[in-house]
Design a protein around this motif. Structure first.
Motif, short mmCIF file in Angstrom:
data_model
loop_
_atom_site.label_atom_id
_atom_site.label_comp_id
_atom_site.label_asym_id
_atom_site.label_seq_id
_atom_site.Cartn_x
_atom_site.Cartn_y
_atom_site.Cartn_z
N ALA A 166 0.82 -1.21 0.00
CA ALA A 166 0.00 0.00 0.00
C ALA A 166 0.86 1.26 0.00
O ALA A 166 0.58 2.21 -0.75
N THR A 167 1.92 1.29 0.81
CA THR A 167 2.74 2.50 0.86
C THR A 167 3.50 2.72 -0.45
O THR A 167 3.60 3.84 -0.93
N LYS A 168 4.02 1.64 -1.03
CA LYS A 168 4.73 1.77 -2.30
C LYS A 168 3.79 2.23 -3.42
O LYS A 168 4.12 3.11 -4.22
N CYS A 169 2.62 1.63 -3.45
CA CYS A 169 1.64 1.97 -4.49
C CYS A 169 1.21 3.43 -4.37
O CYS A 169 1.15 4.15 -5.37
N PHE A 170 0.93 3.89 -3.15
CA PHE A 170 0.49 5.27 -2.97
C PHE A 170 1.62 6.25 -3.29
O PHE A 170 1.38 7.31 -3.87
N ALA A 171 2.86 5.90 -2.94
CA ALA A 171 3.99 6.78 -3.25
C ALA A 171 4.14 6.93 -4.77
O ALA A 171 4.41 8.03 -5.27
N ASN A 172 3.94 5.83 -5.51
CA ASN A 172 4.01 5.89 -6.97
C ASN A 172 2.85 6.70 -7.55
O ASN A 172 3.03 7.48 -8.48
N GLU A 173 1.66 6.50 -7.00
CA GLU A 173 0.47 7.19 -7.51
C GLU A 173 0.50 8.68 -7.15
O GLU A 173 -0.06 9.49 -7.88
N LYS A 174 1.14 9.02 -6.05
CA LYS A 174 1.18 10.41 -5.63
C LYS A 174 1.96 11.27 -6.63
O LYS A 174 1.63 12.43 -6.84
N LYS B 229 2.03 10.84 -9.84
CA LYS B 229 1.32 10.94 -11.11
C LYS B 229 0.23 12.00 -11.03
O LYS B 229 -0.32 12.27 -9.98
N LYS B 230 -0.06 12.56 -12.18
CA LYS B 230 -1.18 13.50 -12.25
C LYS B 230 -2.45 12.67 -12.41
O LYS B 230 -2.54 11.83 -13.30
#
Length: 105
Positions: free
Chosen positions: A58-66, A68-69
């Motif tokens: 979850a933390t890795k995914c959110f860091a990647n998504e953050k 992105k626009k």
């Protein structure tokens, strides 16, 4: 006067000791055998590792998504993680806090 002298003093209120509280006997404690204890510890360790993997994802995914626009929000990441890991995973606020503090695992 005679009526006043013949009267007995008022009796003190009836003071009974409080009733004793009788508690039921405690149930018999279950002491698992060595084999059962090993199974319990193994299952607890597996559950902890499963929750840890969900948190890391979850933390890795959110860091990647953050970065992105138009990326996913923390709530969407939390919901997807919980679906992927069978209802286990951190809340959206926890994910945000870990990424903000740079504790991405």
């Amino acid at each position: 006067l005679s009526s006043l002298t013949n009267e007995s003093p008022p009796s003190p209120p009836d003071t009974k000791p409080p009733p004793k509280i009788v508690r039921p006997p405690s149930p018999v404690k279950f002491k698992p055998s060595v084999e059962t204890k090993q199974k319990i510890c193994s299952q607890q360790r597996e559950a902890k590792n499963h929750a840890s993997a969900a948190h890391k994802h979850a933390t890795k995914c959110f860091a990647n998504e953050k970065g992105k626009k138009g990326g996913k929000t923390a709530a969407e990441v939390a919901e997807a993680t919980q679906k992927m890991y069978g209802g286990v995973g951190p809340s959206a606020r926890t994910i945000q806090r870990y990424v903000k503090d740079g504790r991405i695992e």
